[in-house]
Scaffold this motif. Structure first.
Motif, mmCIF file in Angstrom:
data_model
loop_
_atom_site.group_PDB
_atom_site.id
_atom_site.type_symbol
_atom_site.label_atom_id
_atom_site.label_comp_id
_atom_site.label_asym_id
_atom_site.label_seq_id
_atom_site.Cartn_x
_atom_site.Cartn_y
_atom_site.Cartn_z
ATOM 1 N N THR A 191 3.656 9.788 -9.605
ATOM 2 C CA THR A 191 2.976 10.254 -11.195
ATOM 3 C C THR A 191 2.216 11.514 -11.011
ATOM 4 N N ALA A 192 1.759 12.008 -10.085
ATOM 5 C CA ALA A 192 0.946 13.264 -9.855
ATOM 6 C C ALA A 192 2.142 14.425 -10.182
ATOM 7 N N VAL A 193 3.344 14.199 -9.379
ATOM 8 C CA VAL A 193 4.333 15.131 -9.399
ATOM 9 C C VAL A 193 4.786 15.242 -10.777
ATOM 10 N N ASP A 194 5.023 14.158 -11.143
ATOM 11 C CA ASP A 194 5.747 13.814 -12.738
ATOM 12 C C ASP A 194 4.864 14.807 -13.566
ATOM 13 N N THR A 195 3.470 14.597 -13.794
ATOM 14 C CA THR A 195 2.743 14.948 -14.657
ATOM 15 C C THR A 195 2.296 16.324 -14.285
ATOM 16 N N VAL A 196 2.239 16.743 -13.081
ATOM 17 C CA VAL A 196 1.813 18.248 -12.904
ATOM 18 C C VAL A 196 2.869 19.272 -12.537
ATOM 19 N N GLY A 197 3.920 18.759 -11.627
ATOM 20 C CA GLY A 197 4.985 19.436 -11.101
ATOM 21 C C GLY A 197 4.557 19.828 -9.763
ATOM 22 N N PHE A 198 5.611 20.339 -9.218
ATOM 23 C CA PHE A 198 5.672 21.040 -7.989
ATOM 24 C C PHE A 198 4.701 22.145 -7.617
ATOM 25 N N CYS A 229 4.025 5.703 -5.609
ATOM 26 C CA CYS A 229 3.752 5.610 -7.167
ATOM 27 C C CYS A 229 2.640 6.490 -7.796
ATOM 28 N N VAL A 230 1.569 6.569 -6.795
ATOM 29 C CA VAL A 230 0.489 7.646 -7.272
ATOM 30 C C VAL A 230 1.021 9.166 -7.064
ATOM 31 N N ILE A 231 1.813 9.362 -6.061
ATOM 32 C CA ILE A 231 2.307 10.589 -5.639
ATOM 33 C C ILE A 231 3.349 11.048 -6.632
ATOM 34 N N ALA A 268 0.683 -1.147 -0.024
ATOM 35 C CA ALA A 268 0.023 -0.162 -0.047
ATOM 36 C C ALA A 268 0.726 1.343 -0.030
ATOM 37 N N LEU A 269 1.920 1.083 0.656
ATOM 38 C CA LEU A 269 2.950 2.285 0.737
ATOM 39 C C LEU A 269 3.466 2.625 -0.726
ATOM 40 N N PHE A 270 4.090 1.474 -1.395
ATOM 41 C CA PHE A 270 4.719 1.607 -2.571
ATOM 42 C C PHE A 270 3.703 2.071 -3.639
#
Length: 64
Positions: free
Chosen positions: A23-30, A19-21, A13-15
């Motif tokens: 993907t979000a950072v990679d897609t949208v950015g900081f 991965c979800v976080i 679950a932690l992994f």
């Protein structure tokens, strides 16, 4: 991977959450890029809009 198996183990679950976080950072950015300094509005032909132009347009719209 089915969700039932995913949340049986804390580590999986932690992994999954990492991965979800990622993907979000990679897609949208900081953070969004800093806004550009105030620019001068331009007309469709590229000339700067003056206060007189705005007043003329306002008078035309009010006359309608």
């Amino acid at each position: 991977m089915p969700y039932r198996k995913l949340f049986v183990s804390r580590w999986s679950a932690l992994f999954w959450a990492a991965c979800v976080i990622y993907t979000a950072v990679d897609t949208v950015g900081f953070a969004p890029e800093k806004a550009a300094k105030a620019s001068v509005p331009t007309a469709s032909d590229g000339t700067p809009v003056t206060p007189e132009d705005v007043a003329n347009l306002n008078a035309i719209v009010n006359a309608l």
